[in-house]
Design a protein around this motif. Structure first.
Motif, PDB file in Angstrom:
ATOM      1  N   HIS A 269       0.831  -1.194  -0.021  1.00 15.39           N
ATOM      2  CA  HIS A 269       0.042   0.015   0.005  1.00 15.39           C
ATOM      3  C   HIS A 269       0.800   1.402   0.096  1.00 15.39           C
ATOM      4  O   HIS A 269       1.750   1.449   0.794  1.00 15.39           O
ATOM      5  N   GLU A 270       0.788   2.299  -0.845  1.00 14.93           N
ATOM      6  CA  GLU A 270       1.666   3.285  -1.051  1.00 14.93           C
ATOM      7  C   GLU A 270       1.244   4.415  -0.141  1.00 14.93           C
ATOM      8  O   GLU A 270       2.288   5.515  -0.079  1.00 14.93           O
ATOM      9  N   GLU A 271       0.177   4.680   0.316  1.00 16.88           N
ATOM     10  CA  GLU A 271      -0.189   5.780   1.148  1.00 16.88           C
ATOM     11  C   GLU A 271       0.619   5.875   2.250  1.00 16.88           C
ATOM     12  O   GLU A 271       0.935   5.041   3.042  1.00 16.88           O
ATOM     13  N   GLU A 272       1.101   7.110   2.769  1.00 19.97           N
ATOM     14  CA  GLU A 272       1.866   7.349   3.723  1.00 19.97           C
ATOM     15  C   GLU A 272       0.912   7.652   5.060  1.00 19.97           C
ATOM     16  O   GLU A 272      -0.187   8.297   4.652  1.00 19.97           O
ATOM     17  N   VAL A 273       1.408   7.748   6.201  1.00 14.64           N
ATOM     18  CA  VAL A 273       0.398   7.851   7.430  1.00 14.64           C
ATOM     19  C   VAL A 273      -0.018   9.118   7.261  1.00 14.64           C
ATOM     20  O   VAL A 273       0.840  10.309   7.160  1.00 14.64           O
TER      21      VAL A 273
ATOM     22  N   THR B  85      10.667   5.974   2.378  1.00 17.40           N
ATOM     23  CA  THR B  85       9.962   4.678   2.810  1.00 17.40           C
ATOM     24  C   THR B  85      10.476   3.482   1.956  1.00 17.40           C
ATOM     25  O   THR B  85      10.487   2.248   2.139  1.00 17.40           O
TER      26      THR B  85
ATOM     27  N   PRO C 174      -0.153   1.812   6.323  1.00 13.50           N
ATOM     28  CA  PRO C 174       1.393   2.736   5.651  1.00 13.50           C
ATOM     29  C   PRO C 174       2.501   2.387   6.376  1.00 13.50           C
ATOM     30  O   PRO C 174       2.562   2.033   7.714  1.00 13.50           O
ATOM     31  N   THR C 175       3.732   2.521   5.550  1.00 14.37           N
ATOM     32  CA  THR C 175       4.704   2.115   5.830  1.00 14.37           C
ATOM     33  C   THR C 175       5.611   2.608   7.313  1.00 14.37           C
ATOM     34  O   THR C 175       5.909   1.994   8.107  1.00 14.37           O
TER      35      THR C 175
ATOM     36  N   HIS D 196      -2.529  -3.418   4.614  1.00 16.56           N
ATOM     37  CA  HIS D 196      -2.383  -2.304   3.993  1.00 16.56           C
ATOM     38  C   HIS D 196      -2.296  -1.241   4.847  1.00 16.56           C
ATOM     39  O   HIS D 196      -2.959  -0.041   4.964  1.00 16.56           O
TER      40      HIS D 196
END
Length: 258
Positions: free
Chosen positions: A128-132, A234, A177-178, A175
């Motif tokens: 999942h590419e979305e950041e926090v 990330t 975020p990193t 999923h």
């Protein structure tokens, strides 16, 4: 026990704990093979697989706590996820930690090798590419709990916290975020390590002086790694983790098979 051996274990702890805080793992994926292979390369008597797992269990306990402390400020810790996966992995790690004393050294290494292979495979699942952001994403609670319990059993056997499996699960299946994955996995790993250390202590698999040396080293560098992890790209963090897991898997299986 020789001071030079304790210093060697201390240096191993410094390196492994920095990497631990950096990529959100307890450090077992790095420290277990280092504790197992580096001392004999330098002319010292080799630790048994059980003793190496006991030493690493202590390192994971201290390093994961230090990493969580480094991430305590901010919005990185997903408390609901930590609760569900933490309770499940604690039960699994207690079971694995107590059960490990009934297994041979070869079986302990095979379990470690299997866990590393699973982690390698999971690293290739799209993430999942979305950041926090300000909100904590929802997740499948059954998948989170069952996967954490199974990881805990294997991690308890080899003295790990299981984060090298938790991170791919949280990134690719749940999923998350990193950066939130890195912080939360350290908290879950800390809970898991309580079970692993307890099991290793009761089974007599923790050499006291080496465990103290690696524990002190972990206090020094785990938070430094966490601070570096907050600032690093990330994709770089994921690449570092993948390289560590793949390299360890190759080494472990080479020794098992050849």
């Amino acid at each position: 026990m020789e001071w030079s051996l304790l210093i060697t274990v201390f240096v191993i702890g410094l390196v492994g704990s920095f990497v631990s805080g950096l990529v959100g793992i307890g450090g077992a994926i790095v420290n277990y093979p280092m504790v197992l292979y580096i001392p004999p390369l330098l002319g010292f008597a080799a630790f048994s697989a059980h003793a190496a797992a006991g030493i690493v269990a202590v390192q994971v306990f201290v390093a994961s706590f230090g990493g969580v402390w480094g991430y305590r400020k901010g919005n990185y810790l997903h408390k609901k996820l930590i609760l569900y996966m933490g309770i499940s992995i604690l039960l699994g790690s207690l079971l694995g930690g107590f059960g490990a004393s009934y297994l041979s050294e070869k079986v302990v290494n095979i379990v470690y090798g299997i866990l590393a292979l699973i982690a390698v495979a999971m690293m290739f699942i799209p993430t999942h590419e979305e950041e926090v952001g300000s909100d904590h994403p929802d997740f499948n609670k059954w998948v989170a709990s069952i996967s954490a319990f199974l990881v805990g059993i294997g991690a308890g056997i080899v003295g790990a916290g299981g984060a090298f499996l938790l991170v791919p699960i949280m990134l690719s299946i749940l999923h998350i975020p990193t950066r939130m994955t890195i912080a939360s996995s350290l908290a879950i790993t800390f809970i898991s390590s309580i079970g692993a250390v307890t099991g290793k202590l009761f089974s007599g698999d923790v050499p006291v002086l080496p465990a103290l040396a690696i524990g002190i080293a972990s206090i020094i560098t785990s938070q430094l790694g966490a601070e570096a992890g907050k600032k690093a790209n990330t994709k770089v963090l994921q690449t570092i983790l993948a390289v560590l897991i793949i390299g360890t898997a190759i080494k472990i299986w080479w020794d098992i098979l050849f």
